[in-house]
Design a protein around this motif. Structure first.
Motif, PDB file in Angstrom:
ATOM      1  N   SER A   1      -8.738  -0.833  -3.413  1.00 51.31           N
ATOM      2  CA  SER A   1     -10.261  -1.034  -3.579  1.00 51.31           C
ATOM      3  C   SER A   1     -10.555  -2.532  -4.034  1.00 51.31           C
ATOM      4  CB  SER A   1     -10.725   0.037  -4.638  1.00 51.31           C
ATOM      5  OG  SER A   1     -10.297  -0.217  -6.083  1.00 51.31           O
TER       6      SER A   1
ATOM      7  N   GLU B   1     -13.696  -4.060  -5.901  1.00 49.93           N
ATOM      8  CA  GLU B   1     -15.241  -3.523  -6.538  1.00 49.93           C
ATOM      9  C   GLU B   1     -15.544  -4.767  -7.371  1.00 49.93           C
ATOM     10  OE1 GLU B   1     -17.263   0.018  -8.788  1.00 49.93           O
ATOM     11  OE2 GLU B   1     -15.223  -0.056  -8.454  1.00 49.93           O
TER      12      GLU B   1
ATOM     13  N   MET C   1     -12.976  -0.228   0.239  1.00 53.49           N
ATOM     14  CA  MET C   1     -11.968   0.786  -0.101  1.00 53.49           C
ATOM     15  C   MET C   1     -11.111   1.416   1.141  1.00 53.49           C
ATOM     16  SD  MET C   1     -12.115   4.476  -2.246  1.00 53.49           S
ATOM     17  CE  MET C   1     -11.895   3.505  -3.815  1.00 53.49           C
TER      18      MET C   1
END
Length: 133
Positions: A69, A71, A42
């Motif tokens: 970000s 993820e 991030m």
């Protein structure tokens, strides 16, 4: 080349939603490159150039402040603005730069100066990618 899902979202809506091979974007600590398999990550995004590679082809864009970000293999960019070079008009960008310079000259407080400086920086990035196209 391996790809990963990428979404780029601005207040005006989705700017990109698809598979990418890589994205190089400016963060507040410098440029970062994201490719398939990148670890979770991030960062705060700064005004700057973006190089997005999809289907073996590079596209340049100008990006405003925001967040990035990664993820579980999916990358998301949330930005104040995100404009591909092919969507920009040189005359409009130059007019935006003139307006931002006028705003800076008449700014009454620090907040107004910060907004004007950000608009100037974004206009200059937009001009830069247009001149390199």
């Amino acid at each position: 080349m391996a790809s990963f899902p990428l979404q780029v979202v601005t207040p005006k809506g989705m700017r990109f939603d698809g598979q990418a091979e890589s994205i190089v974007i400016t963060t507040t600590t410098g440029q970062v490159g994201i490719m398939a398999g990148h670890t979770n990550y991030m960062a705060a995004v700064a005004i700057g150039k973006v190089k997005l590679v999809t289907e073996g082809e590079a596209r340049m864009a100008a990006c405003g402040n925001g967040f990035l970000s990664v993820e579980n293999g999916k990358c998301t960019v949330l930005a104040n603005s995100f404009d591909f070079a092919e969507d920009l008009d040189t005359d409009k960008v130059r007019a935006d730069l003139m307006t931002a310079n006028q705003l800076l000259a008449t700014a009454k407080n620090g907040s107004d100066k910060t907004v004007a400086k950000d608009r100037i920086a974004l206009a200059n990035v937009r001009l830069s990618i247009l001149e390199n196209e």
